[in-house]
Design a protein around this motif. Structure first.
Motif, PDB file in Angstrom:
ATOM      1  N   GLY B 323       0.778  -1.239   0.000  1.00 42.35           N
ATOM      2  CA  GLY B 323       0.000   0.000   0.000  1.00 42.35           C
ATOM      3  C   GLY B 323       0.804   1.280   0.000  1.00 42.35           C
ATOM      4  O   GLY B 323       0.245   2.351  -0.112  1.00 42.35           O
ATOM      5  N   GLN B 324       2.062   1.164   0.153  1.00 41.58           N
ATOM      6  CA  GLN B 324       2.826   2.433   0.050  1.00 41.58           C
ATOM      7  C   GLN B 324       3.266   2.746  -1.360  1.00 41.58           C
ATOM      8  O   GLN B 324       3.563   3.891  -1.707  1.00 41.58           O
ATOM      9  CB  GLN B 324       4.090   2.361   0.924  1.00 41.58           C
ATOM     10  CG  GLN B 324       3.801   2.409   2.407  1.00 41.58           C
ATOM     11  CD  GLN B 324       5.113   2.381   3.173  1.00 41.58           C
ATOM     12  OE1 GLN B 324       6.115   1.743   2.797  1.00 41.58           O
ATOM     13  NE2 GLN B 324       5.105   3.091   4.288  1.00 41.58           N
ATOM     14  N   ARG B 325       3.457   1.714  -2.157  1.00 43.35           N
ATOM     15  CA  ARG B 325       3.958   1.908  -3.510  1.00 43.35           C
ATOM     16  C   ARG B 325       3.165   1.024  -4.460  1.00 43.35           C
ATOM     17  O   ARG B 325       2.828  -0.119  -4.111  1.00 43.35           O
ATOM     18  CB  ARG B 325       5.435   1.445  -3.634  1.00 43.35           C
ATOM     19  CG  ARG B 325       6.421   2.171  -2.781  1.00 43.35           C
ATOM     20  CD  ARG B 325       6.713   3.552  -3.334  1.00 43.35           C
ATOM     21  NE  ARG B 325       7.705   4.243  -2.517  1.00 43.35           N
ATOM     22  CZ  ARG B 325       7.403   5.111  -1.532  1.00 43.35           C
ATOM     23  NH1 ARG B 325       6.138   5.381  -1.234  1.00 43.35           N
ATOM     24  NH2 ARG B 325       8.366   5.700  -0.862  1.00 43.35           N
ATOM     25  N   TRP B 326       2.923   1.494  -5.678  1.00 50.05           N
ATOM     26  CA  TRP B 326       2.443   0.610  -6.724  1.00 50.05           C
ATOM     27  C   TRP B 326       3.546  -0.377  -7.060  1.00 50.05           C
ATOM     28  O   TRP B 326       4.702  -0.014  -7.133  1.00 50.05           O
ATOM     29  CB  TRP B 326       2.073   1.404  -7.979  1.00 50.05           C
ATOM     30  CG  TRP B 326       0.782   2.147  -7.792  1.00 50.05           C
ATOM     31  CD1 TRP B 326       0.639   3.479  -7.584  1.00 50.05           C
ATOM     32  CD2 TRP B 326      -0.526   1.580  -7.764  1.00 50.05           C
ATOM     33  NE1 TRP B 326      -0.692   3.789  -7.432  1.00 50.05           N
ATOM     34  CE2 TRP B 326      -1.432   2.638  -7.545  1.00 50.05           C
ATOM     35  CE3 TRP B 326      -1.026   0.281  -7.900  1.00 50.05           C
ATOM     36  CZ2 TRP B 326      -2.803   2.446  -7.453  1.00 50.05           C
ATOM     37  CZ3 TRP B 326      -2.392   0.089  -7.822  1.00 50.05           C
ATOM     38  CH2 TRP B 326      -3.268   1.155  -7.597  1.00 50.05           C
ATOM     39  N   GLU B 327       3.174  -1.627  -7.272  1.00 44.99           N
ATOM     40  CA  GLU B 327       4.172  -2.675  -7.480  1.00 44.99           C
ATOM     41  C   GLU B 327       4.092  -3.195  -8.916  1.00 44.99           C
ATOM     42  O   GLU B 327       3.063  -3.725  -9.342  1.00 44.99           O
ATOM     43  CB  GLU B 327       3.924  -3.822  -6.492  1.00 44.99           C
ATOM     44  CG  GLU B 327       3.861  -3.323  -5.052  1.00 44.99           C
ATOM     45  CD  GLU B 327       3.625  -4.451  -4.044  1.00 44.99           C
ATOM     46  OE1 GLU B 327       3.918  -5.628  -4.381  1.00 44.99           O
ATOM     47  OE2 GLU B 327       3.149  -4.147  -2.941  1.00 44.99           O
ATOM     48  N   TRP B 328       5.182  -3.023  -9.640  1.00 41.66           N
ATOM     49  CA  TRP B 328       5.258  -3.555 -11.001  1.00 41.66           C
ATOM     50  C   TRP B 328       5.149  -5.076 -10.968  1.00 41.66           C
ATOM     51  O   TRP B 328       5.774  -5.724 -10.121  1.00 41.66           O
ATOM     52  CB  TRP B 328       6.594  -3.214 -11.644  1.00 41.66           C
ATOM     53  CG  TRP B 328       6.769  -1.792 -12.103  1.00 41.66           C
ATOM     54  CD1 TRP B 328       7.640  -0.877 -11.587  1.00 41.66           C
ATOM     55  CD2 TRP B 328       6.125  -1.162 -13.208  1.00 41.66           C
ATOM     56  NE1 TRP B 328       7.564   0.309 -12.296  1.00 41.66           N
ATOM     57  CE2 TRP B 328       6.643   0.159 -13.292  1.00 41.66           C
ATOM     58  CE3 TRP B 328       5.152  -1.552 -14.120  1.00 41.66           C
ATOM     59  CZ2 TRP B 328       6.225   1.069 -14.264  1.00 41.66           C
ATOM     60  CZ3 TRP B 328       4.737  -0.639 -15.093  1.00 41.66           C
ATOM     61  CH2 TRP B 328       5.263   0.641 -15.155  1.00 41.66           C
ATOM     62  N   MET B 354      -5.592  -2.170 -23.428  1.00 39.91           N
ATOM     63  CA  MET B 354      -5.057  -3.491 -23.120  1.00 39.91           C
ATOM     64  C   MET B 354      -4.046  -3.968 -24.159  1.00 39.91           C
ATOM     65  O   MET B 354      -4.213  -5.006 -24.802  1.00 39.91           O
ATOM     66  CB  MET B 354      -6.209  -4.481 -22.963  1.00 39.91           C
ATOM     67  CG  MET B 354      -7.002  -4.209 -21.676  1.00 39.91           C
ATOM     68  SD  MET B 354      -8.374  -5.360 -21.455  1.00 39.91           S
ATOM     69  CE  MET B 354      -8.962  -4.888 -19.812  1.00 39.91           C
ATOM     70  N   ILE B 355      -2.982  -3.183 -24.319  1.00 37.13           N
ATOM     71  CA  ILE B 355      -1.841  -3.569 -25.152  1.00 37.13           C
ATOM     72  C   ILE B 355      -0.685  -2.645 -24.780  1.00 37.13           C
ATOM     73  O   ILE B 355      -0.904  -1.479 -24.456  1.00 37.13           O
ATOM     74  CB  ILE B 355      -2.181  -3.457 -26.676  1.00 37.13           C
ATOM     75  CG1 ILE B 355      -1.056  -4.015 -27.547  1.00 37.13           C
ATOM     76  CG2 ILE B 355      -2.478  -2.030 -27.073  1.00 37.13           C
ATOM     77  CD1 ILE B 355      -0.841  -5.497 -27.421  1.00 37.13           C
ATOM     78  N   ASN B 356       0.514  -3.192 -24.771  1.00 37.75           N
ATOM     79  CA  ASN B 356       1.738  -2.407 -24.549  1.00 37.75           C
ATOM     80  C   ASN B 356       1.872  -1.826 -23.142  1.00 37.75           C
ATOM     81  O   ASN B 356       2.655  -0.892 -22.949  1.00 37.75           O
ATOM     82  CB  ASN B 356       1.846  -1.256 -25.564  1.00 37.75           C
ATOM     83  CG  ASN B 356       1.897  -1.727 -26.996  1.00 37.75           C
ATOM     84  OD1 ASN B 356       2.435  -2.803 -27.276  1.00 37.75           O
ATOM     85  ND2 ASN B 356       1.340  -0.957 -27.906  1.00 37.75           N
ATOM     86  N   GLN B 357       1.127  -2.345 -22.187  1.00 37.86           N
ATOM     87  CA  GLN B 357       1.237  -1.835 -20.823  1.00 37.86           C
ATOM     88  C   GLN B 357       1.434  -3.003 -19.862  1.00 37.86           C
ATOM     89  O   GLN B 357       1.042  -4.124 -20.147  1.00 37.86           O
ATOM     90  CB  GLN B 357      -0.021  -1.052 -20.438  1.00 37.86           C
ATOM     91  CG  GLN B 357      -0.445  -0.074 -21.540  1.00 37.86           C
ATOM     92  CD  GLN B 357      -0.967   1.245 -21.025  1.00 37.86           C
ATOM     93  OE1 GLN B 357      -0.590   1.707 -19.956  1.00 37.86           O
ATOM     94  NE2 GLN B 357      -1.832   1.864 -21.790  1.00 37.86           N
ATOM     95  N   MET B 358       2.019  -2.711 -18.706  1.00 37.38           N
ATOM     96  CA  MET B 358       2.230  -3.741 -17.700  1.00 37.38           C
ATOM     97  C   MET B 358       1.353  -3.431 -16.485  1.00 37.38           C
ATOM     98  O   MET B 358       1.084  -2.271 -16.172  1.00 37.38           O
ATOM     99  CB  MET B 358       3.700  -3.802 -17.279  1.00 37.38           C
ATOM    100  CG  MET B 358       4.645  -4.168 -18.422  1.00 37.38           C
ATOM    101  SD  MET B 358       4.314  -5.782 -19.233  1.00 37.38           S
ATOM    102  CE  MET B 358       4.995  -6.933 -18.035  1.00 37.38           C
ATOM    103  N   VAL B 359       0.942  -4.479 -15.786  1.00 40.17           N
ATOM    104  CA  VAL B 359       0.047  -4.316 -14.642  1.00 40.17           C
ATOM    105  C   VAL B 359       0.838  -3.936 -13.391  1.00 40.17           C
ATOM    106  O   VAL B 359       1.926  -4.463 -13.150  1.00 40.17           O
ATOM    107  CB  VAL B 359      -0.743  -5.612 -14.388  1.00 40.17           C
ATOM    108  CG1 VAL B 359      -1.510  -5.539 -13.070  1.00 40.17           C
ATOM    109  CG2 VAL B 359      -1.681  -5.894 -15.560  1.00 40.17           C
ATOM    110  N   LEU B 360       0.281  -2.990 -12.636  1.00 41.04           N
ATOM    111  CA  LEU B 360       0.781  -2.694 -11.302  1.00 41.04           C
ATOM    112  C   LEU B 360      -0.313  -3.056 -10.303  1.00 41.04           C
ATOM    113  O   LEU B 360      -1.496  -2.820 -10.543  1.00 41.04           O
ATOM    114  CB  LEU B 360       1.116  -1.219 -11.148  1.00 41.04           C
ATOM    115  CG  LEU B 360       2.213  -0.716 -12.076  1.00 41.04           C
ATOM    116  CD1 LEU B 360       1.620   0.178 -13.142  1.00 41.04           C
ATOM    117  CD2 LEU B 360       3.294   0.019 -11.298  1.00 41.04           C
ATOM    118  N   ARG B 361       0.092  -3.582  -9.177  1.00 43.14           N
ATOM    119  CA  ARG B 361      -0.866  -3.920  -8.129  1.00 43.14           C
ATOM    120  C   ARG B 361      -0.521  -3.166  -6.850  1.00 43.14           C
ATOM    121  O   ARG B 361       0.603  -2.670  -6.680  1.00 43.14           O
ATOM    122  CB  ARG B 361      -0.839  -5.434  -7.871  1.00 43.14           C
ATOM    123  CG  ARG B 361      -1.419  -6.263  -9.030  1.00 43.14           C
ATOM    124  CD  ARG B 361      -2.878  -5.878  -9.308  1.00 43.14           C
ATOM    125  NE  ARG B 361      -3.563  -6.848 -10.158  1.00 43.14           N
ATOM    126  CZ  ARG B 361      -4.336  -7.828  -9.717  1.00 43.14           C
ATOM    127  NH1 ARG B 361      -4.538  -7.988  -8.394  1.00 43.14           N
ATOM    128  NH2 ARG B 361      -4.919  -8.656 -10.562  1.00 43.14           N
TER     129      ARG B 361
END
Lengths: 395, 395, 395, 395
Positions: B323-328, B354-361
């Motif tokens: 919760g402190q940082r978005w996580e790649w 939904m193309i060319n991007q990576m998810v952050l959680r």
């Protein structure tokens, strides 16, 4: 990298024979070319044919002959600089865009280089007891050369197909089998499927790590999308309505004024396309090809369907008709679980490209015989059209 | 889009209260700004604060007031052009790069526009029987505004942090909690895990489609990577050795002469970074932030580890400190099974990216309270550093 | 900024009065602006108004107050970095493209800076015996500020004229005198003419070095080209036929899809143009303006005539009606015989621009009173349209 | 390409002989090339040798054979598209940057094209009464081909000199005469001088219009600047101090990290340069060459001197030692008084380039014999280094 544990004593001659056959096929691909065709690089992602000839040769020289054949004499130390590719571990790269500016080494020089390396390889491969490490490197080198055979054909098509004279490569180059008359969907049940390479033959590191993937129930079309179907999309205004496109795809359409697959030309109100036989009318029953991922995804959206994931494809492939076109999937090119880069220069082979690319499955008319398989993972950026790319629908 | 089936009769006031609270928070984020800070756009991916203020207001005007409040008078018809975003279905877009060239409408104009829309919304939300469709649109609009609250903070930081005077935003802006002293790994067994949103509260369409994902056994670090650990990577020559980097990442490093996270400055041999409090020495025990996906992946490679997939993250998250940082993550941003774009303009909300991007959680210090959750999928291109991005290791 | 109302004819009060008057005029030009208008830089060659305000002030601080007023306290040492221009000798420059990204210093800060410097200048200029060197520097600084007054107006017009709301600067801004009804040619005999500044008033170094130039017999049109005449050129396909254009001009037309002067918009089949009063129909009898050198040269070629050289212009100017528009000439901006750059930072004033630019003669509606003269040499790249540029024909 | 050995002094044989000799010289320049060297275009301003061969041939086909030899059969209608240059009036141009992507027509094709045209030209030039119009066109075509002979040599040098193997063009290519030991200045009095072509031989339209120019007294150095003198400038930090440079020149130095003339390489602390003989140490007594106008002007500023105007050069040239290097002048390339473009396609020959270029006078080692003269006006953009450009000082 793979182990061939066959107990037959004919292995060493087999390596030499395989080597000779593969190397000869590369040369035969270039046979119809004029000297000038070997030189040019009309766009950054295309390499001049002579570079392919040199680079595949450099691979054997660098990774096999120099470390393993003590009496080997390097052909020309500067070629390491000229024919290196993306193997950063080996040395400085020639910037890709520069490849088309190099008139030297000449085509003749490069064929002499091939001859020089082939003779040394023949000597090495005649050794009675070839160490397993060398066997593996030869196999990798030949698979690497087969990849470049396919690139050679796609790059030659690009070079000739972008020349205003539209010269044919080979007047009697065979047409793709055109039998897309009836489409049906196969149903696959929800299940845990096994994905990744299994067996004892050669495979690339990106296929390794057989693992389970859970897939919900899905259906795949047994046929690829035909040229006729794609033309329908075009005539329905598919390239003019943003709602079928991803945001990046729509930018690409607008910035490049895209309105058809690569190599298509409208002449007197009829669509033609450049083939290796020269300019021809499009063939409605042939699978559409030379589409970008963006076009494939937009077509699927227009149909209210989608592209399959690479896992759906691999699980269903034994039941599909595939092999004429590379098939764009909805999977990004990412590592399988437990993927580990090999140490050293060869370790850069695949892993470093695992970002910003999409997976293609199957094989195309340009793919060397026996080079593809159910688990083979091809990959390109979503903007690329110059491979023989096609579309399969899923739902 | 979500259904609020509460039987309590206090619902309508709740919407109005929620609306007022969210809208007020946006304004309070801008309170420390000078008028001039609202105007500039130092780089294409940053929007001027006044654009955020106008765009979030335009959303309510366009999707709620104009179709649903008959007596509503449009504030200014040209604002539709100026404050539209990527919603191609609604009208022509202002090219993003132009946003920083617009001195008009002024900040005062835009606050009047907010006031005008807020009054109309208050009227609408006071209706005794608010149709469910409007409730859903209000909820979407408020979640949309919360997303822009986070972007406002990241964009303000970029604007002030790239001004040669390095002006503080707020001298007493709180520091991130800095407690990264002891790291351990939690072990997760191989299993089929449930992924995707479940519940009755609001969620975005990209989280929808709860489905099973099979994961092999894996381990996740309980802590994010600290600034001290990242500094070790830098001092070990991490930015100078291509072998830790993806090919595209290495190009990025070389083309931009990258040698540290965004906002880092070496002053008299000591590393400082710009924070919302102004320039400060870096804090070794704080989670490192403002790294691109390329940097996150290179750090992980240097450690002999990897980034988690978004599924590994979601399955393990209840046991993690986050919760402190978005996580790649190592997952590309792609649709979940059975993802369907909503029809019409709102349907473009997520799917088209939904193309060319990576998810952050996860979530960051800048994320509005209650805006994040275990299933929330954030996404950016792998080159981006200006969000509060951090690194978690997996193996 | 005080006014010295002394009735004495002595020199020091005169400098102070001149200083106060010029500085006040700069501020009055900005009076109609909103704070936001001071900040933006829609294109590289336009500077934000607040930069002009700061830069002209920095000139007095750097070249006069810091070296000559011992008790002077620098307002803010970082302003030297922010408000320096092209004076390489003084320090590092802010890249021009960055000027529009700077929200700080604020407009209020900059007016305080002006006030601080004006007070110190008032003190200095009240000295009973002002050294001649200071007098000269003050005069140069005021002429410099007058140049920026003209740029302020052209840049403000560009900023507002490129805003989609097309806001007026001043509803009652006076129109250019429109009296182009009858054109005739004056004949000048072949002769040796004297060119360059003569007199005791202020002049720029590029006008210096009065020298003889031999001119063959020529004729100059007494009137500038009217909007009506230019419209004829447009309607005759002038922008579509390469034969009227220089090669570089034709590239410019095609690359930018030029089809009219800057600020022209075709609305419902009628041509309008943005003026400081807002959008108006074009006025056929007004001299055409906002044309590039390429357009001026193409128009002249279409007419079978040519542009005058700067020497032809200067020799004939006493007999011409000039002053509403800057007039493109066929002379490149090059040094006069015996031109010598002054030593030090001020030496960079003009000489370093003597390449790749064309000379303009005359003056425009935006030129400060008494700022132009027969020998004044203005200069811009041939692509520029944002000054009040017009066309005079020669044969 | 036959030679007409008639001993008659009449005109037609003379044209045929001139034609044969000039055409043969072009081919002999290409004799040392490999086929591949004909194809590449490493930078936009360089054309592939095979393009020069085709384009000069196209000139004769288009402007002489097709209109004047009724029985002429066009070699290939598509060549008009491929080998057209900047003659917009004739048809669509190939974008210059594309020239290096064309593998077809092949070198063999183009030599056949030359042969085809040469045979037809031989037929035409054997007519007993050649109309004067054709004589003039032949003369223009041969002068055009001579210009391309010089470009061929400069482009070949660029192609080979930018290949990492640095292959020699001709091991025994003669060195430039190196006799720059003693420099002196000739004094020219103030006077009216006659400028422009006078005589009955061939001249280009840009030299036409002999006219008077008044020049104040001036001095020109009798020698060109030596390599040793230029090296002094380099060692004195000439490339690091903006004060010697024009603003655009300083941008060029910084953006391209310029630190020496083109083709210079520092190897083991010693300066070498690529010549047509291959890589050699620089020769201090040789005139410096391959400098841009910016470098020439900066060197002159460092010396406290300046470049001559083209008029000063022409007036003094009979007393100067010139011809080894093209000499940058301080004159922009602009029309002489009463310059008129010829009507039709040939009218575009020179006039359309009269902007953004500087005049060079003299001739270089690469200039064809008898191709230069006192009144010849060469011209290039100030950034160009790839011609054999040198520096002469004036004061």
């Amino acid at each position: 990298m793979n182990s061939n544990t066959s107990t037959q004593p004919v292995a060493p001659p087999t390596y030499l024979a395989q080597y000779a056959q593969t190397r000869k096929r590369t040369v035969s691909i270039c046979a119809p070319l004029e000297t000038e065709d070997y030189v040019v690089q009309p766009v950054e992602f295309v390499s001049p044919p002579k570079w392919h000839l040199g680079h595949t040769t450099w691979f054997f020289e660098t990774f096999i002959l120099k470390p393993h054949l003590p009496e080997y004499e390097e052909f020309n130390p500067q070629y390491n600089f000229v024919f290196n590719s993306y193997y950063e571990a080996v040395g400085a790269r020639v910037v890709r865009t520069d490849r088309g500016n190099l008139s030297r080494p000449t085509v003749t020089d490069i064929y002499q280089y091939r001859h020089h390396v082939d003779e040394a390889m023949a000597l090495l491969l005649s050794y009675p007891h070839l160490p397993k490490e060398i066997e593996e490197l030869v196999t990798l080198g030949l698979n690497h050369e087969e990849q470049h055979q396919e690139l050679l054909l796609t790059d030659i098509k690009y070079i000739l197909g972008h020349n205003p004279l539209l010269p044919p490569y080979n007047h009697s180059y065979p047409t793709a089998e055109a039998s897309l008359n009836q489409e049906s969907y196969i149903k696959m049940p929800a299940d845990l499927y096994e994905i990744g390479y299994k067996g004892n033959a050669f495979y690339f590191d990106n296929e390794k790590g057989r693992h389970q993937v859970y897939l919900g129930a899905y259906e795949l079309c047994t046929q690829l999308v035909s040229t006729a179907a794609y033309l329908e999309f075009m005539e329905a205004g598919g390239y003019k309505d943003h709602k079928y496109w991803h945001a990046d795809g729509w930018e690409w359409v607008k910035n490049n004024q895209q309105e058809a697959p690569l190599y298509w030309h409208k002449i007197n109100k009829e669509w033609h396309h450049y083939t290796l036989r020269g300019l021809e009318k499009i063939n409605p029953t042939e699978p559409v090809t030379h589409v970008s991922w963006y076009e494939a995804a937009a077509f699927a959206a227009w149909k209210g369907q989608r592209l399959p994931t690479e896992f759906e494809w691999e699980a269903a492939a034994p039941k599909l008709n595939w092999g004429q076109r590379w098939e764009w999937t909805e999977s990004a090119y990412l590592p399988y679980p437990n993927y580990i880069k090999a140490p050293g220069a060869l370790g850069e082979y695949n892993g470093k490209f695992m970002i910003n690319q999409m997976v293609l499955r199957g094989a195309s008319d340009f793919t060397p015989p026996n080079h593809s398989r159910l688990t083979y993972r091809n990959f390109f950026q979503p903007v690329m059209q110059w491979q023989l790319t096609g579309i399969r629908l899923a739902k």
